[in-house]
Design a protein around this motif. Structure first.
Motif, PDB file in Angstrom:
ATOM      1  N   CYS A  46     -49.526   6.793 -61.130  1.00 55.70           N
ATOM      2  CA  CYS A  46     -49.642   7.543 -62.386  1.00 55.70           C
ATOM      3  C   CYS A  46     -50.613   6.845 -63.335  1.00 55.70           C
ATOM      4  O   CYS A  46     -51.447   7.482 -63.975  1.00 55.70           O
ATOM      5  CB  CYS A  46     -48.281   7.640 -63.076  1.00 55.70           C
ATOM      6  N   PHE A  68     -54.044   8.579 -64.843  1.00 57.65           N
ATOM      7  CA  PHE A  68     -54.254   8.881 -66.258  1.00 57.65           C
ATOM      8  C   PHE A  68     -55.133   7.852 -66.968  1.00 57.65           C
ATOM      9  O   PHE A  68     -55.243   7.870 -68.189  1.00 57.65           O
ATOM     10  CB  PHE A  68     -52.900   9.023 -66.970  1.00 57.65           C
ATOM     11  N   ASP A 115     -48.574  12.525 -68.840  1.00 59.30           N
ATOM     12  CA  ASP A 115     -49.268  13.818 -68.838  1.00 59.30           C
ATOM     13  C   ASP A 115     -49.270  14.450 -70.229  1.00 59.30           C
ATOM     14  O   ASP A 115     -50.269  15.004 -70.666  1.00 59.30           O
ATOM     15  CB  ASP A 115     -48.618  14.767 -67.827  1.00 59.30           C
ATOM     16  N   ARG A 116     -48.135  14.347 -70.938  1.00 53.05           N
ATOM     17  CA  ARG A 116     -48.094  14.935 -72.283  1.00 53.05           C
ATOM     18  C   ARG A 116     -49.033  14.202 -73.236  1.00 53.05           C
ATOM     19  O   ARG A 116     -49.645  14.814 -74.109  1.00 53.05           O
ATOM     20  CB  ARG A 116     -46.661  14.884 -72.838  1.00 53.05           C
ATOM     21  N   GLY A 145     -52.796  14.077 -70.743  1.00 53.58           N
ATOM     22  CA  GLY A 145     -53.177  15.132 -69.804  1.00 53.58           C
ATOM     23  C   GLY A 145     -54.477  15.816 -70.168  1.00 53.58           C
ATOM     24  O   GLY A 145     -55.219  16.245 -69.285  1.00 53.58           O
ATOM     25  N   SER A 191     -59.062  18.285 -65.143  1.00 51.59           N
ATOM     26  CA  SER A 191     -58.518  19.540 -64.629  1.00 51.59           C
ATOM     27  C   SER A 191     -59.301  20.722 -65.182  1.00 51.59           C
ATOM     28  O   SER A 191     -59.850  20.674 -66.273  1.00 51.59           O
ATOM     29  CB  SER A 191     -57.055  19.657 -65.050  1.00 51.59           C
ATOM     30  N   ILE A 216     -53.508  18.951 -60.353  1.00 48.28           N
ATOM     31  CA  ILE A 216     -53.235  18.288 -61.631  1.00 48.28           C
ATOM     32  C   ILE A 216     -54.497  17.634 -62.182  1.00 48.28           C
ATOM     33  O   ILE A 216     -54.701  17.572 -63.378  1.00 48.28           O
ATOM     34  CB  ILE A 216     -52.102  17.237 -61.445  1.00 48.28           C
ATOM     35  N   GLY A 238     -57.203  14.228 -62.394  1.00 45.61           N
ATOM     36  CA  GLY A 238     -56.876  12.826 -62.651  1.00 45.61           C
ATOM     37  C   GLY A 238     -58.012  11.843 -62.578  1.00 45.61           C
ATOM     38  O   GLY A 238     -58.004  11.012 -61.692  1.00 45.61           O
ATOM     39  N   ILE A 286     -44.622  16.576 -63.279  1.00 48.37           N
ATOM     40  CA  ILE A 286     -45.698  17.049 -64.150  1.00 48.37           C
ATOM     41  C   ILE A 286     -45.844  18.566 -64.065  1.00 48.37           C
ATOM     42  O   ILE A 286     -45.979  19.253 -65.084  1.00 48.37           O
ATOM     43  CB  ILE A 286     -47.027  16.348 -63.791  1.00 48.37           C
ATOM     44  N   ARG A 338     -45.376  21.170 -67.074  1.00 50.65           N
ATOM     45  CA  ARG A 338     -46.458  22.044 -67.540  1.00 50.65           C
ATOM     46  C   ARG A 338     -46.063  23.519 -67.518  1.00 50.65           C
ATOM     47  O   ARG A 338     -46.452  24.295 -68.386  1.00 50.65           O
ATOM     48  CB  ARG A 338     -47.705  21.844 -66.679  1.00 50.65           C
TER      49      ARG A 338
END
Lengths: 195, 195
Positions: free
Chosen positions: A41, A45, A184-185, A188, A193, B165, B167, B181, B185
């Motif tokens: 993760c 990110f 992600d929040r 993200g 994407s 997703i 990344g 995730i 979402r």
């Protein structure tokens, strides 16, 4: 030092001090899956570093062995993507030590953010923290608890406590799921994407 | 049957047909952590059912044993929250069997949505799928791959393929992180979070 997007954010997985199911303060054992999932993760990110925080010598040796296997050992040839993510893992004995390491490399005190599944008075919302993270000159360390969560003392000595994820009256996500959702929040929108 | 919010959504964790690292089609082994983490996510986001899909008798027995321990056995007393989430787990031998079970209980064909880490032509965006899910009269089954992912054939025979997703050029999340995730979402706005 601040070499790119996301690079002012660090995460810490805390194994002490942690509540157990009876709300006693304990040191939890390291879970192999946590190391892998959180490192992947973090890499996804663009997190700058992932601190595994444990004072237990046996657990430090275990984490070192896992990292060595995937970063230098046969694992690095078997799965180079795993090498890339596990390279982000650092080990510290205490939260203070991790915070000190970040602060001294930045020449600036890192902002500590605690997380948890329950409501905490005055907690910061995701959108507000997300905006603060855009200040690329300030390092942030987000702390995640194992076991039954970070102690009240850790929350109170942090600069912020993040609002809980919520969940239809059920707040029992694994720390692996919580880290994925929280990153992600917060970050993200930095992802490439097509969304 | 459609007893509440989120109840038209099902998730499936596919162990066959799956690519291995050489892109051969295999049946993967069940991972205990997957069952727990996905069940806890499913319960958090109000998912109606979580299908573990594997044709292997040994793996079916393993999953049955895990469920029994936490739903009926001593685990249910030790950790009632885990009982609540693992009650959502069902076992099917094939994707078709899971889809058939949902479709027949709804009297309406379930919409199949495949997921994956790579781009797929014509994939559906998160926002579009999120909107479709609000049609509470139509059941959806979102499929997640283990190993190196769902086969091309599964993607092509699904009704939709969800956008990846993304990344920062690194697409190697665990299926546990990806499920967390993706559900956040798609359904995060249903949560009782103060955000």
């Amino acid at each position: 030092m601040n070499a790119g997007v996301g690079s002012n954010l660090y995460i810490g997985l805390v194994h002490y001090p942690i509540y157990d199911r009876r709300r006693d303060v304990v040191a939890t054992a390291v879970t192999n899956f946590d190391i892998h999932d959180l490192a992947r993760c973090a890499r996804t990110f663009g997190v700058e570093g992932f601190y595994v925080i444990t004072p237990l010598e046996s657990q430090i040796l275990l984490v070192q062995r896992i990292i060595r296997h995937w970063v230098e050992g046969t694992g690095s040839i078997y799965n180079p993507a795993r090498k890339e993510s596990l390279s982000l893992v650092k080990i510290c004995r205490t939260i203070d030590e991790a915070e000190g390491e970040i602060s001294s490399s930045w020449g600036k005190k890192a902002i500590l953010v605690a997380t948890g599944a329950s409501n905490h008075p005055g907690s910061i919302q995701f959108s507000a923290l997300g905006k603060m993270l855009k200040d690329q000159n300030t390092p942030f360390l987000i702390l995640f608890g194992t076991g039954w969560g970070l102690t009240q003392e850790v929350k109170e000595s942090s600069d912020y406590v993040l609002a809980p994820i919520g969940g239809m009256g059920y707040n029992h996500l694994s720390v692996r799921s919580a880290v994925a959702i929280i990153l992600d929040r917060l970050l993200g929108d930095r992802l490439s994407s097509s969304e």
